[in-house]
Enzyme design. Sequence first.
Site, PDB file in Angstrom:
ATOM      1  N   ARG A  65      10.856   7.095   2.883  1.00 38.77           N
ATOM      2  CA  ARG A  65      10.917   8.556   2.924  1.00 38.77           C
ATOM      3  C   ARG A  65      11.729   9.051   4.124  1.00 38.77           C
ATOM      4  NH1 ARG A  65       4.842  10.180   2.732  1.00 38.77           N
ATOM      5  NH2 ARG A  65       5.740  12.266   3.064  1.00 38.77           N
ATOM      6  N   ARG A 117       0.835  -1.201   0.000  1.00 38.74           N
ATOM      7  CA  ARG A 117       0.000   0.000   0.000  1.00 38.74           C
ATOM      8  C   ARG A 117       0.870   1.252   0.000  1.00 38.74           C
ATOM      9  NH1 ARG A 117      -3.764  -1.635   5.038  1.00 38.74           N
ATOM     10  NH2 ARG A 117      -1.682  -2.218   5.758  1.00 38.74           N
ATOM     11  N   ASP A 173       1.520   5.472  -0.027  1.00 41.02           N
ATOM     12  CA  ASP A 173       0.948   6.640   0.641  1.00 41.02           C
ATOM     13  C   ASP A 173       0.434   7.662  -0.364  1.00 41.02           C
ATOM     14  OD1 ASP A 173       1.814   5.494   3.017  1.00 41.02           O
ATOM     15  OD2 ASP A 173       3.727   6.587   2.986  1.00 41.02           O
ATOM     16  N   TYR A 201      11.828  -0.038  -4.009  1.00 39.22           N
ATOM     17  CA  TYR A 201      11.425   1.357  -4.158  1.00 39.22           C
ATOM     18  C   TYR A 201      12.576   2.186  -4.714  1.00 39.22           C
ATOM     19  CZ  TYR A 201       6.984   0.972  -1.601  1.00 39.22           C
ATOM     20  OH  TYR A 201       5.701   0.657  -1.229  1.00 39.22           O
TER      21      TYR A 201
END
Length: 283
Positions: A219, A72, A74, A132
């Site tokens: 992040r 999932r 953001d 990522y």
Amino acid sequence: MIRSKFRKPTNCWKNWINIYHLERIALGISYNGAPYHGWQYQSDTIPTVQAALESALSSIANSSVRVTCAGRTDTGVHATHQVVNFTTDADRNINVWINGTNSQLPSSISVTHASPVSELFNARHSATTRRYLYIIYNARVRSALLPEYMTREHRVLDAERMHEAAQALIGEKDFTSYRAANCQSRTAMRNVISINVSRQGNLILVDIIANAFLLHMVRNIAGVLLDVGAGEKPVAWVSELLACRDRKKGSKTAPPNGLFLIGVTYDTDIGMPSTVWPHFLRP
């Protein structure tokens, strides 16, 4: 034991079972996360990637479709290779699941791959790694091109210094200092397989592979590496943060617009690539 009162299935009954045979389909999805409040469905009035995709798939299947995703994302986070699965009794050609669904989707979401998979396949639980990519535009002046796909950093960054610092994150470790305060995961233990920081002109790329990720983990890692790359924090600070297990001592969470989910791997071949890089970058 209570015995069923129903008779043995007739040929007609067997045919009815065959007509409604369920098939499980896996899809590769790409999307621009900027218009959406993240991946996960929230309500009919809040735009999410899941809501848009399920609406399109339900239209093609002529019945309600619910999907399971590999990870999932953001609000504002993008994907070049999100993987989902769903189960349906609709008899559709694979190309229909791709092209037909795309005809029902906004231009910010695209089905890129489709493949039938085992009924035991689960896009989330069957995944062994996720990958990522965080894209940083390192320049004093902002760029007018693709600003929603990169995070601008005006400080001069040392990519080699960032890469050296990031190696302290490899392995199975407690990432409490690198997860959001409201992360609901029962454990902060995650296994980072690799992390590479490199420069391509004005772009700095943070490429990270792990078994799974915590809320805002990438992040928060990017935020720490930005301060290290700018020379405001020492290389050793990355590992010091790991040891202290205190999110409050870390850097600010980096913006979502530079983050892409680019890959998901599985132990079995599901008929699609494991990684898809953004088309405007070279691997």
